[in-house]
Design a protein around this motif. Structure first.
Motif, PDB file in Angstrom:
ATOM      1  N   SER A 223      47.743  33.322  26.736  1.00  0.00           N
ATOM      2  CA  SER A 223      48.835  33.528  25.980  1.00  0.00           C
ATOM      3  C   SER A 223      50.232  34.319  26.997  1.00  0.00           C
ATOM      4  CB  SER A 223      48.479  35.344  25.526  1.00  0.00           C
ATOM      5  OG  SER A 223      47.823  36.251  27.059  1.00  0.00           O
ATOM      6  N   ASN A 224      49.909  33.944  27.963  1.00  0.00           N
ATOM      7  CA  ASN A 224      50.883  33.159  29.560  1.00  0.00           C
ATOM      8  C   ASN A 224      50.380  32.521  30.691  1.00  0.00           C
ATOM      9  OD1 ASN A 224      52.962  33.847  31.511  1.00  0.00           O
ATOM     10  ND2 ASN A 224      52.273  36.405  31.499  1.00  0.00           N
ATOM     11  N   PRO A 225      50.646  31.532  29.730  1.00  0.00           N
ATOM     12  CA  PRO A 225      49.953  30.726  30.654  1.00  0.00           C
ATOM     13  C   PRO A 225      50.909  29.759  31.954  1.00  0.00           C
ATOM     14  CG  PRO A 225      51.108  29.529  29.006  1.00  0.00           C
ATOM     15  CD  PRO A 225      51.173  30.676  28.460  1.00  0.00           C
ATOM     16  N   ASN A 226      51.900  30.381  32.172  1.00  0.00           N
ATOM     17  CA  ASN A 226      52.754  30.524  33.485  1.00  0.00           C
ATOM     18  C   ASN A 226      52.502  31.660  34.269  1.00  0.00           C
ATOM     19  OD1 ASN A 226      53.839  27.637  32.566  1.00  0.00           O
ATOM     20  ND2 ASN A 226      54.913  28.448  31.199  1.00  0.00           N
ATOM     21  N   TRP A 227      51.498  32.524  34.126  1.00  0.00           N
ATOM     22  CA  TRP A 227      51.201  33.979  34.639  1.00  0.00           C
ATOM     23  C   TRP A 227      52.742  35.014  35.165  1.00  0.00           C
ATOM     24  CZ3 TRP A 227      47.239  35.732  36.615  1.00  0.00           C
ATOM     25  CH2 TRP A 227      45.777  35.046  35.629  1.00  0.00           C
TER      26      TRP A 227
ATOM     27  N   ASN B 269      48.359  39.830  41.900  1.00  0.00           N
ATOM     28  CA  ASN B 269      49.988  40.016  42.879  1.00  0.00           C
ATOM     29  C   ASN B 269      50.267  38.463  43.386  1.00  0.00           C
ATOM     30  OD1 ASN B 269      47.805  38.767  44.034  1.00  0.00           O
ATOM     31  ND2 ASN B 269      47.368  40.316  45.937  1.00  0.00           N
ATOM     32  N   LYS B 270      49.777  37.341  42.477  1.00  0.00           N
ATOM     33  CA  LYS B 270      51.075  36.155  41.984  1.00  0.00           C
ATOM     34  C   LYS B 270      49.485  34.974  41.320  1.00  0.00           C
ATOM     35  CE  LYS B 270      47.489  34.561  45.905  1.00  0.00           C
ATOM     36  NZ  LYS B 270      47.222  33.928  47.421  1.00  0.00           N
ATOM     37  N   PRO B 271      50.411  34.226  40.254  1.00  0.00           N
ATOM     38  CA  PRO B 271      48.944  33.709  39.646  1.00  0.00           C
ATOM     39  C   PRO B 271      47.677  33.064  40.437  1.00  0.00           C
ATOM     40  CG  PRO B 271      51.049  32.934  39.556  1.00  0.00           C
ATOM     41  CD  PRO B 271      51.747  33.953  40.681  1.00  0.00           C
ATOM     42  N   LYS B 272      46.577  33.707  40.041  1.00  0.00           N
ATOM     43  CA  LYS B 272      44.838  33.224  39.917  1.00  0.00           C
ATOM     44  C   LYS B 272      44.580  34.082  41.042  1.00  0.00           C
ATOM     45  CE  LYS B 272      44.761  29.147  37.295  1.00  0.00           C
ATOM     46  NZ  LYS B 272      44.105  27.750  37.478  1.00  0.00           N
ATOM     47  N   GLY B 273      45.966  35.248  41.130  1.00  0.00           N
ATOM     48  CA  GLY B 273      45.184  36.236  42.548  1.00  0.00           C
ATOM     49  C   GLY B 273      44.363  36.908  41.904  1.00  0.00           C
ATOM     50  N   THR B 274      44.247  38.321  42.885  1.00  0.00           N
ATOM     51  CA  THR B 274      43.357  39.273  42.950  1.00  0.00           C
ATOM     52  C   THR B 274      43.969  40.157  41.300  1.00  0.00           C
ATOM     53  OG1 THR B 274      43.452  40.309  45.133  1.00  0.00           O
ATOM     54  CG2 THR B 274      43.262  41.601  43.845  1.00  0.00           C
ATOM     55  N   LEU B 275      42.798  40.869  40.455  1.00  0.00           N
ATOM     56  CA  LEU B 275      43.196  41.184  39.133  1.00  0.00           C
ATOM     57  C   LEU B 275      43.202  42.214  39.306  1.00  0.00           C
ATOM     58  CD1 LEU B 275      41.713  38.117  36.558  1.00  0.00           C
ATOM     59  CD2 LEU B 275      43.786  38.692  37.941  1.00  0.00           C
ATOM     60  N   TYR B 276      43.290  43.474  38.336  1.00  0.00           N
ATOM     61  CA  TYR B 276      43.169  45.039  38.098  1.00  0.00           C
ATOM     62  C   TYR B 276      43.399  44.947  36.519  1.00  0.00           C
ATOM     63  CZ  TYR B 276      44.075  49.832  37.860  1.00  0.00           C
ATOM     64  OH  TYR B 276      43.698  50.920  37.889  1.00  0.00           O
ATOM     65  N   ILE B 277      42.249  45.890  36.159  1.00  0.00           N
ATOM     66  CA  ILE B 277      42.490  46.053  34.448  1.00  0.00           C
ATOM     67  C   ILE B 277      42.680  47.594  34.421  1.00  0.00           C
ATOM     68  CG2 ILE B 277      40.950  46.131  32.562  1.00  0.00           C
ATOM     69  CD1 ILE B 277      39.876  43.257  33.263  1.00  0.00           C
ATOM     70  N   GLY B 278      42.944  48.132  34.172  1.00  0.00           N
ATOM     71  CA  GLY B 278      43.330  49.535  33.841  1.00  0.00           C
ATOM     72  C   GLY B 278      43.584  49.900  32.349  1.00  0.00           C
ATOM     73  N   VAL B 279      43.621  50.889  32.251  1.00  0.00           N
ATOM     74  CA  VAL B 279      44.091  51.389  31.000  1.00  0.00           C
ATOM     75  C   VAL B 279      44.465  52.807  30.829  1.00  0.00           C
ATOM     76  CG1 VAL B 279      41.913  53.134  30.917  1.00  0.00           C
ATOM     77  CG2 VAL B 279      43.252  52.382  28.565  1.00  0.00           C
ATOM     78  N   THR B 280      46.153  52.962  29.731  1.00  0.00           N
ATOM     79  CA  THR B 280      47.210  53.947  29.962  1.00  0.00           C
ATOM     80  C   THR B 280      47.541  53.903  28.596  1.00  0.00           C
ATOM     81  OG1 THR B 280      48.678  54.448  31.240  1.00  0.00           O
ATOM     82  CG2 THR B 280      48.626  52.350  30.425  1.00  0.00           C
ATOM     83  N   GLY B 281      47.759  55.854  28.478  1.00  0.00           N
ATOM     84  CA  GLY B 281      48.582  55.779  26.883  1.00  0.00           C
ATOM     85  C   GLY B 281      50.427  56.029  27.941  1.00  0.00           C
ATOM     86  N   GLY B 282      50.682  55.744  28.430  1.00  0.00           N
ATOM     87  CA  GLY B 282      52.055  55.594  29.318  1.00  0.00           C
ATOM     88  C   GLY B 282      52.548  54.035  29.791  1.00  0.00           C
TER      89      GLY B 282
END
Length: 106
Positions: A88-92, A16-29
């Motif tokens: 890979s994304n230092p500026n979030w 939701n913001k840099p260094k905020g809550t993280l969610y990891i998911g997997v998807t086929g689409g």
């Protein structure tokens, strides 16, 4: 249904913001999944914490590889996940818009 020689599966991290809550998911689409997250229908967790920024993703050919990577990342310490994102994304930045424009031109 015809078998495809190659299919894309994605492991992704939302926040939701840099260094905020993280969610990891997997998807086929990824397109459909991101649209669902953005309108608040992706999952109860992402909806509750308003996780709509795609800050990291990996692409896989085989679903078993994607699921294994998702499980691996979910077991990582928070600091390791943050370091992975920042490599890979230092500026979030929200990578969804960039990814969306890449996939829409195909």
């Amino acid at each position: 249904m015809a078998n495809r020689a190659y299919h894309n599966y994605w492991v992704y991290i939302l926040t939701n913001k840099p260094k905020g809550t993280l969610y990891i998911g997997v998807t086929g689409g990824i397109d459909d999944r991101m649209e669902r997250h953005i309108i608040g229908e992706g999952s109860k967790f992402t909806s509750k914490y308003k996780l709509k920024m795609l800050v990291y993703y990996e692409e896989f050919q085989y679903v078993n590889d994607a699921i294994a990577r998702e499980k691996q990342l979910k077991n990582w310490h928070r600091e390791w996940k943050i370091n992975l994102i920042e490599e890979s994304n230092p500026n979030w930045l929200n990578l969804w818009k960039q990814l969306d424009s890449e996939t829409s031109s195909e």
